[in-house]
Design an enzyme around this catalytic site. Structure first.
Site, mmCIF file in Angstrom:
data_model
loop_
_atom_site.group_PDB
_atom_site.id
_atom_site.type_symbol
_atom_site.label_atom_id
_atom_site.label_comp_id
_atom_site.label_asym_id
_atom_site.label_seq_id
_atom_site.Cartn_x
_atom_site.Cartn_y
_atom_site.Cartn_z
ATOM 1 N N CYS A 102 32.330 25.231 47.729
ATOM 2 C CA CYS A 102 33.711 25.519 48.125
ATOM 3 C C CYS A 102 33.978 27.034 48.112
ATOM 4 O O CYS A 102 33.453 27.740 48.968
ATOM 5 C CB CYS A 102 34.703 24.745 47.248
ATOM 6 S SG CYS A 102 36.366 24.639 47.978
ATOM 7 N N HIS A 195 32.821 19.312 47.842
ATOM 8 C CA HIS A 195 32.562 19.261 46.394
ATOM 9 C C HIS A 195 31.622 18.102 46.054
ATOM 10 O O HIS A 195 32.084 16.989 45.747
ATOM 11 C CB HIS A 195 33.873 19.083 45.625
ATOM 12 C CG HIS A 195 34.705 20.319 45.525
ATOM 13 N ND1 HIS A 195 34.509 21.275 44.534
ATOM 14 C CD2 HIS A 195 35.721 20.775 46.286
ATOM 15 C CE1 HIS A 195 35.393 22.248 44.691
ATOM 16 N NE2 HIS A 195 36.136 21.981 45.747
ATOM 17 N N GLU A 197 30.050 17.723 43.372
ATOM 18 C CA GLU A 197 30.177 17.446 41.934
ATOM 19 C C GLU A 197 31.428 16.647 41.590
ATOM 20 O O GLU A 197 31.520 16.034 40.516
ATOM 21 C CB GLU A 197 30.150 18.760 41.139
ATOM 22 C CG GLU A 197 31.465 19.525 41.039
ATOM 23 C CD GLU A 197 31.888 20.251 42.313
ATOM 24 O OE1 GLU A 197 32.905 20.967 42.255
ATOM 25 O OE2 GLU A 197 31.235 20.103 43.367
#
Length: 249
Positions: A102, A195, A197
């Site tokens: 990001c 993202h 994660e």
């Protein structure tokens, strides 16, 4: 220092821990290590947003670096962002593996000569289908991704984007909302706008925080949360892709 063949990685954290992430996960550091870490590795945390950086003489002891997301603009001129750009230029010169997520994707692009700015299409919040470029044969880390697919949904939350990649870079993926969802330079630099994660609960909480701070309006936030319930990100695909890159698989 490395112990034998033990691998060592660093998270360059460009955001403050939210109360929710601290309570549920113990902080963003643990979110990243749970996603990208493997048993027997060492992971170190540098809160670059607070001016905490690795010593230059220690850089060579690391096998890879991850730059997190951030509420700050990657094109800003805060001192810590300028220091981060210099560090990323150094790591690129050293051919160290660097993964940007990001804000990390954007600041990596900026540091290495690309252009970033406000997203032409405005905020992108939710789960977005990302489409891979046609020919990715030169990127060996993709070969180890199980069930590699030509498109995969990922969690997104950004109002900035990469406008133009550095000269040596190639665009690896795009979406209907964002023209540069992923880029790479050789086998040592990888930027991903989404993202990998994140889990949906983290995004759900982030949407509420953005609405409470009036960064987005409440109707937009409610619609984003409704749409979030209708689709799932392919987290395992994206996590495996990132791990394949970081570990040189």
């Amino acid at each position: 220092m490395k112990a034998g063949s033990q691998k060592r990685y660093a998270l360059l954290l460009a955001a403050k821990d939210s109360d929710y992430v601290k309570k549920i996960y113990g902080g963003y550091f643990h979110v990243f290590v749970e996603a990208f870490g493997d048993e027997g590795e060492t992971w170190d945390l540098y809160r670059v947003i607070d001016g905490e950086f690795p010593d230059m003489e220690e850089l060579d002891s690391y096998d890879g670096f991850v730059i997190s997301g951030s509420p700050h603009d990657a094109y800003g001129n805060d001192l810590w962002i300028l220091r981060l750009c210099f560090l990323l230029q150094t790591l690129d010169a050293m051919q160290k593996r660097v993964l940007g997520i990001c804000f990390g994707h954007q600041v990596l692009c900026r540091a290495l000569g690309g252009r970033v700015g406000k997203a032409y299409g405005g905020w992108d919040i939710g789960v977005r289908k990302v489409i891979m470029a046609e020919d990715l044969s030169q990127y060996k880390f993709l070969e180890g991704v199980e069930e590699f697919t030509r498109s995969a949904p990922i969690i997104e939350c950004h109002q900035d984007e990469v406008w133009e990649v550095p000269l040596e870079a190639e665009v690896l993926a795009f979406s209907e909302k964002t023209g540069i969802e992923m880029f790479a330079i050789g086998d040592h630099v990888l930027g991903i706008q989404g993202h990998p994660e994140y889990t949906k609960d983290i995004l759900h909480n982030l949407i509420d925080r953005l609405a409470n701070m009036s960064s987005i309006d409440r109707a937009f936030a409610d619609d984003a949360k409704r749409r979030l319930e209708e689709v799932e990100p392919d987290r395992s695909f994206w996590v495996n892709l990132c791990k394949g890159f970081l570990k040189g698989r």
